[in-house]
Design an enzyme around this catalytic site. Structure first.
Site, PDB file in Angstrom:
ATOM      1  N   LYS B 114       0.829  -1.209   0.000  1.00  0.00           N
ATOM      2  CA  LYS B 114       0.000   0.000   0.000  1.00  0.00           C
ATOM      3  C   LYS B 114       0.863   1.259   0.000  1.00  0.00           C
ATOM      4  O   LYS B 114       0.564   2.231  -0.698  1.00  0.00           O
ATOM      5  CB  LYS B 114      -0.951  -0.022   1.206  1.00  0.00           C
ATOM      6  CG  LYS B 114      -2.072  -1.056   1.040  1.00  0.00           C
ATOM      7  CD  LYS B 114      -2.822  -1.350   2.333  1.00  0.00           C
ATOM      8  CE  LYS B 114      -3.851  -2.478   2.092  1.00  0.00           C
ATOM      9  NZ  LYS B 114      -4.514  -2.919   3.336  1.00  0.00           N
ATOM     10  N   GLN B 158      -4.529  -1.862   9.546  1.00  0.00           N
ATOM     11  CA  GLN B 158      -4.351  -3.134   8.843  1.00  0.00           C
ATOM     12  C   GLN B 158      -4.923  -4.293   9.668  1.00  0.00           C
ATOM     13  O   GLN B 158      -4.544  -4.503  10.809  1.00  0.00           O
ATOM     14  CB  GLN B 158      -2.854  -3.369   8.560  1.00  0.00           C
ATOM     15  CG  GLN B 158      -2.572  -4.629   7.755  1.00  0.00           C
ATOM     16  CD  GLN B 158      -3.205  -4.585   6.358  1.00  0.00           C
ATOM     17  OE1 GLN B 158      -3.064  -3.604   5.641  1.00  0.00           O
ATOM     18  NE2 GLN B 158      -3.928  -5.632   6.001  1.00  0.00           N
ATOM     19  N   ASP B 181     -11.398   2.817   4.223  1.00  0.00           N
ATOM     20  CA  ASP B 181     -11.732   1.403   4.042  1.00  0.00           C
ATOM     21  C   ASP B 181     -13.255   1.212   3.919  1.00  0.00           C
ATOM     22  O   ASP B 181     -13.711   0.156   3.484  1.00  0.00           O
ATOM     23  CB  ASP B 181     -11.211   0.575   5.232  1.00  0.00           C
ATOM     24  CG  ASP B 181      -9.937  -0.169   4.883  1.00  0.00           C
ATOM     25  OD1 ASP B 181      -9.684  -0.372   3.678  1.00  0.00           O
ATOM     26  OD2 ASP B 181      -9.203  -0.555   5.815  1.00  0.00           O
TER      27      ASP B 181
END
Lengths: 354, 354
Positions: B114, B158, B181
């Site tokens: 990422k 994460q 997200d």
């Protein structure tokens, strides 16, 4: 919109737009069917439950009639007991505020029904009736007052609102702890997600699932279809069925083969607002059918001047399904019962009362 | 869980738990298949799009391979252009903060990917790497700092977190404007509801739909099946397909006849995490298959020591589907591209930049 071939449905063979002509054409069959349901829903012969009576007793239909009126009464009694216990234990009575804008007759009638239901279980109801030309700001101002009032546990804005009022903005103004209609997107998100629980489940779909539970219908592992995907009924009904481990398909106005998909379902919930759209041929043999459709059609022969119709062609479906809700006296009374249930839940939560 | 008969799948014929034995048994076929996909995804022969190549060139398969790597590259280039335009116009560069807890190798690898992706488009990335034994409070404290920092537009924790940390509590701490997200229940609710739009769409399902769009697949009116109902992929994928007017069925671990339902779908998105579960016989001829499954299995012959597998038995499915994503290089790179896209959206929104 859904296309529906209602012209040969034995109960009411006409689309809403041509009701006068159609009604005249099959008036007698129409009234016979109407009487039949009213009779059934009051027979009260116990089969799998005291509230489920067998349609076969009066016609060749084999489906058990799921009597929403009777189940709703049962639930109101349970709520009344809890309200009394709460009052005796902590001296608190749950309060529901209803805001009605304008003079729509149906809306006014719904509000009366809800207030009456509140009274029947000991919930205190408050009503604000605003004029048709009230501003969005005025509506929100009243919501704001109720948000701050600790004696109010639930706030309900009767839909539909006049067209110039932004419904989303108004509904968003209700604080989530008092959103007993469960329409807040946060509630819907929590309903949709695994391992999350909404504060409130929208009343009509909650009522549909409650009927399945109280009739002893197993949901887990079953194929279910929901017709309609409105925020208020279809969407949350599908999410609820999925949360209970059904395998769910959602049929809507863009579905190319609604009949075929509907016929795969062991459990069918309809919320399309299309009278008699779901014909007997759409129903899987022995399926359970919950008809949350409710459309008033003009009927000069009826004392009220109109007659409510569900989405399901009842006469046909009741010969194929194993159990079915009538319209009226099916899902409707359960919606009101679930509103009371949500208001009680809100009050218990507010006062940390278990 | 899903039951899957993977033992005779030509690509990899073994469940994850018995990989060593299975791998030895069909090791050569396994490696052949792996090479085949890698070759395809770099061939770049243009058919319906520069990113869709024809699997039939190397095997008897007829499906077009949807090359996620190539589409993701295209999207990254578009994002890079927008980031440059933003920097030149208002002097602002979008910022993404990533919080990693513990030493899980996969998680660390995802974070590296990422950060690298951010760099490739000009998004500034910030990383906090907390020790495995960090407290929930510490994680939330870092989120809080990022919430208040105007140079951070997106915050990503994460997953998975160590088991003693409450994932819901941590994710809820991210302010919704920076929840790139899209896991906040309010976002999911807005995604589910008609006439509402979420601030962010979760990256993997957004990537799946983006692949369909960029391949020119019509969604409206099609039958779609989603296998899996996780909050992160399956649920939002189903909601997105429904929002685009597909008729959606959700297949999950409690579904009794997953094969039958899956075979009805014109569009199939899988997110079950069950390698090779979806066999050729599950696929409707000419269906479009998006495989969002990604399970690493141990593979001593692979330089990395493991090999990722999708939910779909690729060799079988590619002979029946009209188009299919490989694993790897299918949905995976799109997930990262969508994260960049969401971060850019967040930055534009924060600075009112269009």
């Amino acid at each position: 919109m859904f296309s529906s071939d209602t012209n040969s449905c034995p109960r009411k063979g006409f689309p809403v737009t041509t009701i006068q002509i159609g009604h005249r054409r099959i008036g007698s069959a129409f009234l016979r069917a109407s009487r039949m349901i009213n009779t059934h829903s009051h027979t009260g012969v116990s089969l799998c439950s005291s509230s489920v009576v067998n349609a076969a007793m009066a016609t060749e239909a084999s489906a058990k009639v799921i009597d929403g009126d009777s189940f709703a009464k049962e639930i109101r009694e349970e709520i009344a007991t809890e309200v009394s216990r709460m009052k005796e234990s902590i001296g608190i009575v749950p309060g529901l505020a209803v805001i009605l804008v304008g003079d729509n007759k149906d809306s006014a009638s719904y509000v009366r029904t809800k207030k009456k239901a509140c009274k029947s279980v000991g919930i205190k109801s408050y009503e604000v009736h605003l004029a048709e030309d009230s501003s969005e700001q005025e509506v929100i101002q009243h919501i704001s007052i109720f948000n701050d009032d600790p004696s109010i546990n639930g706030i309900l804005v009767q839909l539909h609102l006049p067209s110039y009022i932004n419904e989303q903005k108004v509904l968003n103004a209700i604080c989530i702890e008092k959103d007993v209609d469960g329409f807040n997107p946060l509630n819907i998100g929590q309903l949709a997600m695994r391992d999350r629980e909404p504060l409130f489940i929208p009343c009509t779909p909650k009522g549909c699932i409650e009927l399945l539970h109280r009739c002893g219908v197993t949901i887990k592992g079953k194929r279910a279809a929901v017709i309609g995907r409105s925020n208020i009924v279809g969407l949350p009904a599908a999410l609820l069925l999925q949360k209970e481990d059904a395998t769910v398909s959602v049929v809507h106005s863009r579905t190319k083969n609604p009949e075929e998909i509907t016929r795969e379902a062991d459990i069918l919930i309809t919320a399309a607002g299309q009278p008699n759209m779901v014909r007997g041929s759409w129903i899987k043999p022995r399926a359970v059918v919950i008809d949350a459709g409710f459309t008033r059609i003009e009927d000069t022969k009826n004392p009220e001047g109109s007659l409510p119709l569900g989405d399901v062609c009842y006469e046909e479906a009741s010969k194929i399904a194993s159990a079915i809700t009538p319209v009226p006296k099916g899902v409707g009374p359960m919606t009101v019962a679930m509103l009371l249930s949500n208001t009680l839940t809100a009050a218990k939560r507010a006062h940390n009362f278990e």
